[in-house]
Design a protein around this motif. Sequence first.
Motif, short mmCIF file in Angstrom:
data_model
loop_
_atom_site.label_atom_id
_atom_site.label_comp_id
_atom_site.label_asym_id
_atom_site.label_seq_id
_atom_site.Cartn_x
_atom_site.Cartn_y
_atom_site.Cartn_z
N GLU B 113 0.83 -1.21 0.00
CA GLU B 113 0.00 0.00 0.00
C GLU B 113 0.87 1.27 0.00
O GLU B 113 0.63 2.18 -0.81
N SER B 114 1.92 1.26 0.85
CA SER B 114 2.80 2.43 0.92
C SER B 114 3.54 2.62 -0.39
O SER B 114 3.72 3.75 -0.87
N LEU B 115 3.97 1.49 -0.98
CA LEU B 115 4.71 1.59 -2.25
C LEU B 115 3.81 2.17 -3.34
O LEU B 115 4.25 3.00 -4.15
N GLU B 116 2.53 1.72 -3.36
CA GLU B 116 1.57 2.26 -4.34
C GLU B 116 1.42 3.77 -4.14
O GLU B 116 1.36 4.55 -5.10
N GLU B 117 1.38 4.17 -2.86
CA GLU B 117 1.22 5.59 -2.52
C GLU B 117 2.41 6.40 -3.04
O GLU B 117 2.24 7.48 -3.63
N ILE B 118 3.61 5.85 -2.85
CA ILE B 118 4.83 6.53 -3.31
C ILE B 118 4.80 6.65 -4.84
O ILE B 118 5.11 7.70 -5.40
N ARG B 119 4.38 5.51 -5.49
CA ARG B 119 4.32 5.53 -6.96
C ARG B 119 3.35 6.63 -7.43
O ARG B 119 3.65 7.38 -8.35
N ALA B 120 2.19 6.70 -6.79
CA ALA B 120 1.19 7.72 -7.16
C ALA B 120 1.76 9.12 -6.99
O ALA B 120 1.59 9.99 -7.85
N LEU B 121 2.49 9.31 -5.89
CA LEU B 121 3.11 10.62 -5.61
C LEU B 121 4.11 10.99 -6.70
O LEU B 121 4.10 12.11 -7.23
N LEU B 122 4.93 10.01 -7.05
CA LEU B 122 5.96 10.24 -8.08
C LEU B 122 5.32 10.55 -9.43
O LEU B 122 5.74 11.47 -10.14
N ASP B 123 4.26 9.74 -9.76
CA ASP B 123 3.56 9.96 -11.04
C ASP B 123 3.01 11.37 -11.11
O ASP B 123 3.16 12.07 -12.12
N ARG B 124 2.40 11.78 -9.99
CA ARG B 124 1.79 13.13 -9.96
C ARG B 124 2.87 14.20 -10.15
O ARG B 124 2.71 15.13 -10.91
N ARG B 125 4.02 13.99 -9.42
CA ARG B 125 5.13 14.94 -9.48
C ARG B 125 5.68 15.04 -10.91
O ARG B 125 5.95 16.11 -11.43
N LEU B 126 5.83 13.84 -11.56
CA LEU B 126 6.39 13.81 -12.91
C LEU B 126 5.45 14.48 -13.90
O LEU B 126 5.88 15.19 -14.83
N ARG B 127 4.12 14.27 -13.69
CA ARG B 127 3.10 14.92 -14.56
C ARG B 127 3.22 16.44 -14.43
O ARG B 127 3.23 17.16 -15.41
N ASP B 128 3.33 16.89 -13.16
CA ASP B 128 3.43 18.35 -12.91
C ASP B 128 4.63 18.95 -13.60
O ASP B 128 4.58 20.03 -14.17
N VAL B 129 5.76 18.18 -13.55
CA VAL B 129 7.02 18.69 -14.15
C VAL B 129 6.87 18.77 -15.66
O VAL B 129 7.24 19.76 -16.31
N SER B 130 6.27 17.70 -16.29
CA SER B 130 6.16 17.68 -17.75
C SER B 130 5.14 18.73 -18.26
O SER B 130 5.26 19.23 -19.36
N ASP B 131 4.12 19.06 -17.42
CA ASP B 131 3.15 20.11 -17.82
C ASP B 131 3.86 21.46 -17.83
O ASP B 131 3.56 22.37 -18.49
#
Lengths: 378, 131
Positions: B113-131
């Motif tokens: 569960e924690s790993l999924e949470e970290i992955r979601a955080l990273l995905d969001r962060r990467l999306r923000d950077v690419s936008d």
Amino acid sequence: MYQIEALIDLYIDANIVLIFAFMVWRLVQLGLSRSNLKRDYGFQLNLTEGAMIAVFLSPVIAYGVSALNAALFPKVSLNAADFAVAQFLNGHVQMEAQKFEAILSFRQTMVEALASGQGMGAQLIIALFSGGAVVAVMVTARSVFNVNQLIRGSYVWRRFGRLDIRLCDTINVPFSTRGLRRRHIFVPSGMLAQPDELRITLSHELQHMRRNDVEWELALTLLRPLFFWNPVYYLWKRNLETLRELSCDQAILRRKRVTPHAYADCLLSVCQRSIHSSFAENITVPKVPFLSFARAAGRRNFTALHQRISAITSQPRVVHHRGVLFWSAMVLTTIAIAVGASSVRKPADWSQDRLMLSTIVNLERLETRNSGLSLAGY
Amino acid sequence: MRPKKKPDLLTEVELEFMSALWELGDASVRDVLMNLAPDRNLAYTSAATILRILDEKGFVDSKKSGKILSYKPTIDKDTYQTRSLQNLSAKLFDNTPATLVARLVDDAGLSQESLEEIRALLDRRLRDVSD
């Protein structure tokens, strides 16, 4: 030139008296270790400090002892050189008079060479001593600066008269020190959350304050530039530090407000934290720490911690007439140190024995010269 | 005399106090004491001293209302977490946060569960950077 020679003489005397006094003190300690006073560290600490004061006052006491000796026993000299000359004249020293005189006057020759600064040896000694003294002065000055830095990096918790109790984030071991005007007890700020340890630690440090241990530490630190090369200075200072801690532990346990078990627990707990001692604790400051010689690392320090724990768990025996015993030991130690100090003093004038030695030396020289002339055929 | 340099990080006990204050918002010494762990056996005066030092260090602001002093954090928990992690990264991980994260993921025994949470955080962060 004569003033410089007098200063060098005084310095040599001070070092000889220090070594002699340390030997006297060790003998007294040996005697005490076989008596009921073996574990009375307060007694031993007072005696040690008394002996150190006697060393400091030795020039005055030696003058008094020499004057008293001259008045009471005018024919008996306390001077070591005079004693050696008497032994030579009595035939107990098998040596040529010229050689014997050269040995006797070695110190004077050395003092003259040092005062004039001529010769490679003298210049090397002057350079080594000056360099060492300058380094020692710088270390001492640095430690005064460090006290100020520590004060600036800490927070006042309590103030009583001229005493500040300060909390510091960068230390693990409590300690006491002083500045020019105020005395300071530094406590690790984390210790506020350990009320029992804090109580024991504070009573320990306050006991050091009551005994003026911080002032003793400061005085000995200030003497370092003078005796930096003398191993006896370091040995005696270390012995004093050991006695100081043992006596302080004993004084607190005597009040029975804390059990030996709780006290030893606190000591071990602080010791455990001191393994991770910080930079702030390793800097040189004239301080009296809660664990001055019980740092966890090293075999010698383990032995010292062991000694302290075993002292905590065994109280001293009750000794009758403790005061009388103390003053008797103190007077005897002072007399021994004074006699030692008188024996190294330069004789005020030429004794009859010295005149006799000088005559023998002159006769020896004359004989050598005459035999040289007769060999040359004159 | 030069002003005292204020430290950036809290000691262990101070962190306990700040955690209580972050939870309470504005609190008196007694409130903070009540909010500490039950096994924390601390005298009122010691707690007051710790809060006074926090005030001197600039982590809290004090305000007197009547006879009672109340304390309020001047720094929020997120900011302190960032500061603390930056310090950890600089001191222990040679200023490379990636190593810090790698160590965390490798060793911390993180749950799925924690790993999924970290992955979601990273995905969001990467999306923000690419936008």
